[in-house]
Design an enzyme around this catalytic site. Structure first.
Site, short mmCIF file in Angstrom:
data_model
loop_
_atom_site.label_atom_id
_atom_site.label_comp_id
_atom_site.label_asym_id
_atom_site.label_seq_id
_atom_site.Cartn_x
_atom_site.Cartn_y
_atom_site.Cartn_z
N PHE A 149 -20.58 -45.36 -27.23
CA PHE A 149 -21.52 -44.60 -26.57
C PHE A 149 -22.24 -43.51 -27.24
O PHE A 149 -21.58 -42.57 -27.69
CB PHE A 149 -20.83 -44.01 -25.32
CG PHE A 149 -21.63 -43.32 -24.24
CD1 PHE A 149 -22.31 -43.90 -23.34
CD2 PHE A 149 -21.88 -42.04 -24.37
CE1 PHE A 149 -23.08 -43.25 -22.43
CE2 PHE A 149 -22.79 -41.16 -23.86
CZ PHE A 149 -23.40 -41.95 -22.69
N ASP A 234 -20.98 -39.35 -35.00
CA ASP A 234 -21.40 -38.89 -33.46
C ASP A 234 -20.14 -38.26 -33.33
O ASP A 234 -19.28 -38.57 -32.75
CB ASP A 234 -21.64 -39.96 -32.68
CG ASP A 234 -22.20 -39.40 -31.31
OD1 ASP A 234 -21.97 -38.23 -31.03
OD2 ASP A 234 -22.94 -40.00 -30.39
N LYS A 263 -23.20 -31.41 -26.59
CA LYS A 263 -22.20 -30.93 -25.86
C LYS A 263 -21.53 -29.53 -25.83
O LYS A 263 -22.03 -28.36 -25.64
CB LYS A 263 -20.71 -32.09 -25.68
CG LYS A 263 -21.58 -33.38 -24.93
CD LYS A 263 -20.31 -34.08 -24.41
CE LYS A 263 -21.07 -35.23 -23.64
NZ LYS A 263 -21.05 -36.54 -24.09
#
Ligand SMILES: *Cc1c(COP(=O)(O)O)cnc(C)c1O
Length: 415
Positions: A149, A234, A263
């Protein structure tokens, strides 16, 4: 601790109805309407409190309304918030210098959302491939892992294998190869002379907190080095303290060429993301080739700098390590009692509920009724990722609620 009761009140239902009528239906939220938050706890419109064990997918690692981060934002709000990169601003330099240092790198490309950091990393890797590695024009390929993802843009969903994320969004961007996650040999055979990068989550978050074998990332690092391929980690969800280390890559002693961050970098206040690397890679970008109106804005930089300062002390990482050990020890007691498996690192747990007992969604609904907010993923998996500022007693309380829900389900009692 006040726990929630099960009924949806008129106030809640009204807020839910209005949102459902006018907000696009690209989510299916739990029926709770949050109005405020403090630390690891949030309060709904009727004053009921819930322990937030999702922490906005780790964007709220440092807690809701973190006073230090709010102060940094407030102070900057009164000065200047947006200049564009057409001019310099006095906050960007300190932010990128300190973020680079935190990662042991000398250059930062500031963006806003995680998906933008991923897109930016892809562009940097391709440009590096053509200009430095010498790959023939338009031939570059990037290797990704199955179950990944990395976000929601058309290019990123092009290399997703989740049909829900992809279906009806084609045509897709070419130039990606997917190999099984955790299998270094499969990755080795996918590399060819046109491979410019391997893009990987050091721990797969949305897939269910999948931790690869300990020798996997070191092997990937070695393959990338030997083949002159960039390793892009990531760390948008796994980074910035969540796993008990600054980066999940640290847990296995791996240093990627590029970190993708997002985030928690925005402190739960505004979107802040970044590609972090050394100038021999990030330096390939020339003026005008890439940009973002909001990327590197003074408000984002002020909050991002305050986040970096929080992480520089190591206190948050230590909390995640200590409380994570406690969480995993507590959760392991439930294996075989309605739970099939528990995975994770630090304050991050993927919990496979016995699919015969309930779906992950059902478990999350029952947890919500008990005052705990969590999110399911892929059928019967739920994840716990509370803010790192959570009290130790609340960690125990969270596990006790899960245990109680499992007991209810095993006894076959109605919700
Ligand atoms: C959330 C996430 C993204 C995308 O971030 P957005 O800010 O939602 O665009 C990318 N990669 C990983 C690993 C993520 O968890």
């Amino acid at each position: 601790m006040t726990s929630a009761s099960s009924s949806t009140t008129t106030t809640q239902q009204h807020a839910i109805d209005v949102e459902n009528e006018h907000a696009a239906h690209n989510y299916s939220p739990l029926p709770v309407v949050v109005a405020s938050g403090d630390g690891a706890w949030v309060t709904d419109v009727d004053g009921r409190r819930y322990l937030d064990c999702l922490a906005a997918y780790s964007a709220v690692n440092f807690g809701h309304s973190n006073p230090v981060l709010l102060d940094a934002a407030r102070e900057q709000l009164d000065r200047i918030t947006l200049t564009s990169r057409a001019f310099h601003n006095d906050k960007l330099g300190p932010f990128v210098e300190r973020l680079g240092a935190l990662a042991g790198k000398d250059m930062v490309l500031p963006m806003n959302t995680g998906a933008e950091a991923v897109e930016s990393g892809i562009k940097v890797a391709r440009a590096w491939g053509y200009r430095v590695k010498g790959v023939a024009a338009d031939q570059a390929n990037i290797i990704v892992a199955a179950g990944n993802f990395h976000g929601r843009t058309t290019t990123i969903v092009s290399f997703s294998d989740d049909p829900v994320a992809r279906n009806d969004f084609g045509p897709f961007t070419p130039g990606f190869r997917s190999v099984p996650y955790g299998d270094a040999e499969a990755l080795a055979s996918a590399i060819d002379e046109n491979t410019v990068a391997v893009l990987i989550e050091p721990i797969q978050g949305e897939a269910g907190i999948i931790v690869p074998p300990a020798d996997y990332l070191p092997a990937v690092r070695e393959l990338c080095t030997v083949n002159n391929v960039l390793l892009i980690a990531d760390e948008i969800q796994s980074g910035l303290g969540r796993t008990g280390a600054t980066f999940a890559c640290d847990l296995v002693g791996v240093v990627p060429d590029l970190y993708l961050l997002g985030k928690a970098l925005g402190g739960g206040i505004i979107p802040v993301s970044a590609v972090v690397g050394d100038s021999d890679v990030l330096g390939v970008l020339r003026p005008g080739e890439h940009g973002s109106t909001f990327g590197g804005n003074p408000l984002a930089a002020a909050v991002g700098l305050a986040v970096v300062e929080l992480l520089e002390t190591g206190e948050m990482q230590e909390r995640a390590r200590m409380l994570g050990a406690r969480l995993h020890e507590e959760l392991s007691r439930l294996v075989g009692h309605g739970i099939v498996a528990v995975r994770g690192a630090g304050l991050w747990a993927g919990i496979d509920v016995d699919p015969g007992l309930a779906t992950g969604r059902e478990v999350c609904e029952r947890l919500m009724e008990r005052g705990l907010l969590a999110k399911d993923t892929h059928g019967s998996t739920i994840r716990l990722a509370p803010p790192l500022v959570i009290d130790p007693a609340d960690v125990d309380w969270a596990v006790a609620q899960l245990e109680a829900v499992l007991q209810e389900l095993r006894a076959g009692s109605p919700s």
